[in-house]
Design an enzyme around this catalytic site. Sequence first.
Site, PDB file in Angstrom:
ATOM      1  N   HIS A   1       0.950  -1.157   0.021  1.00 52.64           N
ATOM      2  CA  HIS A   1      -0.075  -0.133  -0.069  1.00 52.64           C
ATOM      3  C   HIS A   1       0.879   1.162   0.056  1.00 52.64           C
ATOM      4  CE1 HIS A   1       1.120  -0.255   4.310  1.00 52.64           C
ATOM      5  NE2 HIS A   1       0.713   1.056   4.395  1.00 52.64           N
ATOM      6  N   ARG A   2       1.996   1.063   0.561  1.00 49.01           N
ATOM      7  CA  ARG A   2       2.963   2.165   0.280  1.00 49.01           C
ATOM      8  C   ARG A   2       4.396   1.457  -0.148  1.00 49.01           C
ATOM      9  NH1 ARG A   2       2.504   7.408   3.638  1.00 49.01           N
ATOM     10  NH2 ARG A   2       0.242   7.457   3.583  1.00 49.01           N
TER      11      ARG A   2
ATOM     12  N   LYS B   1       9.744  -8.823   4.946  1.00 48.78           N
ATOM     13  CA  LYS B   1      10.767  -9.362   5.635  1.00 48.78           C
ATOM     14  C   LYS B   1      11.543 -10.476   5.072  1.00 48.78           C
ATOM     15  CE  LYS B   1      12.205  -9.139  10.151  1.00 48.78           C
ATOM     16  NZ  LYS B   1      11.897  -8.044  10.960  1.00 48.78           N
TER      17      LYS B   1
ATOM     18  N   LYS C   1       4.046  -1.972  12.191  1.00 44.19           N
ATOM     19  CA  LYS C   1       5.083  -1.127  12.795  1.00 44.19           C
ATOM     20  C   LYS C   1       5.353   0.271  11.930  1.00 44.19           C
ATOM     21  CE  LYS C   1       8.337  -4.093  13.915  1.00 44.19           C
ATOM     22  NZ  LYS C   1       9.741  -4.815  13.836  1.00 44.19           N
TER      23      LYS C   1
ATOM     24  N   ASP D   1       4.744   6.185  11.468  1.00 48.78           N
ATOM     25  CA  ASP D   1       4.392   6.931  10.275  1.00 48.78           C
ATOM     26  C   ASP D   1       5.597   6.949   9.409  1.00 48.78           C
ATOM     27  OD1 ASP D   1       1.759   7.979  10.318  1.00 48.78           O
ATOM     28  OD2 ASP D   1       2.221   9.494  12.260  1.00 48.78           O
TER      29      ASP D   1
ATOM     30  N   SER E   1      16.091   3.596   9.910  1.00 49.04           N
ATOM     31  CA  SER E   1      16.432   3.199   8.435  1.00 49.04           C
ATOM     32  C   SER E   1      15.600   4.297   7.570  1.00 49.04           C
ATOM     33  CB  SER E   1      15.690   1.652   8.407  1.00 49.04           C
ATOM     34  OG  SER E   1      16.538   0.693   8.416  1.00 49.04           O
TER      35      SER E   1
ATOM     36  N   LYS F   1       9.457  -2.699   3.069  1.00 44.76           N
ATOM     37  CA  LYS F   1      10.698  -2.611   4.140  1.00 44.76           C
ATOM     38  C   LYS F   1      10.728  -3.527   5.385  1.00 44.76           C
ATOM     39  CE  LYS F   1      14.199   0.096   5.403  1.00 44.76           C
ATOM     40  NZ  LYS F   1      14.883  -1.018   5.296  1.00 44.76           N
TER      41      LYS F   1
HETATM   42  N1  GLU Z   1      14.715  -5.718  11.248  1.00 41.50           N
HETATM   43  C1  GLU Z   1      14.293  -4.533  12.075  1.00 41.50           C
HETATM   44  C2  GLU Z   1      13.003  -4.721  12.451  1.00 41.50           C
HETATM   45  O1  GLU Z   1      12.224  -5.803  12.758  1.00 41.50           O
HETATM   46  C3  GLU Z   1      14.586  -3.385  11.206  1.00 41.50           C
HETATM   47  C4  GLU Z   1      13.789  -3.335   9.883  1.00 41.50           C
HETATM   48  C5  GLU Z   1      14.351  -2.118   8.995  1.00 41.50           C
HETATM   49  O2  GLU Z   1      14.989  -1.343   9.372  1.00 41.50           O
HETATM   50  O3  GLU Z   1      13.856  -1.922   7.671  1.00 41.50           O
HETATM   51  O4  GLU Z   1      12.037  -3.835  12.618  1.00 41.50           O
END
Ligand code: GLU
Length: 472
Positions: free
Chosen positions: A65-66, A106, A94, A99, A363, A70
């Site tokens: 959706h975005r 993952k 998360k 935001d 990140s 990540k």
């Molecule tokens: N692995 C981390 C998490 O579970 C960081 C993910 C990230 O920085 O993209 O939130």
Amino acid sequence: MTTQEHSFYTTVQRNYDKAAALTDWPKGLLAQIRECNSVYQMRFPVKVGNHYEVIEAYRVQHSQHRQPTKGGIRYSAMVDQEEVMALASLMTYKCAIVDVPFGGAKGGIKISPHKYSENDLKKITRRYTVELIKKGFIGPGIDVPAPDYGTGEREMAWILDTYLTFSRGEIDAVACVTGKPVNQNGIRGRTEATGRGVYYGIREACSNAEDMKAIGLTPGIAGKRIVVQGFGNVGSYSAAISQNEGDAKIVGVAEYNGTIYDPKGIDVAKLLKHRKKTGSILGMAGTKTLANKQDWISIDCDILIPAALENQINAENAHKVKAKIIAEAANGPVTAGAEEILLEMGIMILPDMYLNAGGVTVSYFEWLKNLSHMRFGRMEKRFNQNTYSSIIDTVEKLTHQNIGDKEKRIITRGADEIDLVRSGLEETMVTAYHNIRDLKKRRKKIPDLRTAAFINALDKVASDYMAMGVFP
Ligand code: GLU
């Protein structure tokens, strides 16, 4: 975990359903958000020593959706498709809670990293990256990996180098992965970010006198007795920062091979040195080693921080918890069965999808830095420094008093990248906490902070879908 209990992925979905039932979003939309959109399972051969090993690996994109999507990449023998799906789903929520404008994803490679040489790990990581490139599962605007359990900046540097080999002339290529070493387009403060975010979250929760009274604690993180389970990147920074900046007392630390305990408090910096020297947290001077590996769960403390893997607090051991707050630094450390018991016991749970969002938040800052091709603070640092200096000069002239050199240096300092990263992270964690807490207060039907966090996330993801016109 008992066999009657649900898997990690089922737990995430059950928690989602519990929250979704309290919203008015269309059923079809709720069903769409719940599922993982793209699951890429791969097998590839890597030559280890004299033989070939078939490596099992995954990348899951939960929601686009975005974009980009990540989330980290995990190296562990426990990796399987469901685990990666659970973790990818959590990433969507998360990011929404803090935001950060990404969808969730993952990755995982089913290996015990300590069983491989550095060279073998490099080969595996490079080959995994090539597999992602082949199928269009990586890129600054597509899907951006990061560190997770069993990986760190070394692996991110290998991923970057592999990606660059295939991306001639792509101007934003270095934004294809985050958590990189600072000298390779990383950002200052990323390594500590998840632990620092955990600290800000706990500090914020503890600062509310009314909430603390309800669970029998005094307000403030200072003096609180903390036990940390898992002393990797997240656990060790959570402990160190809570001790150094929050004045909390770390009374217990647990790792895979045992638990150490000292009611007077363990010096985290000394413990890190001890482990570096001996290879283990056990045997640290002044601490007692508890007989049973599972004893961390029942240490008398105020806050328990599970900072390792999922399913650590389950229906079998939950009743032994003495802490008043469980601060989920890990993803999914509390099973659904345990959650019922803990809530019944009146324990406050700070949910993973909020509490450990500091990593992905920084990140995001790193990704923005890469897209802007400039370090944060470069434009304004000197300007601010000069402005503050002229204010001090004026004050000195008007008052006929001199401010000491040391104070002057502190007051006139312009912000460096690390200051801005920490400030952005603190703001993010504080704001998100209040959003979740206020939502729970406002809507009496919301039973706990996890459900409030889910609803907060769900509302944002659902509005994005609505805005796209997918669900008129
Ligand atoms: N692995 C981390 C998490 O579970 C960081 C993910 C990230 O920085 O993209 O939130």
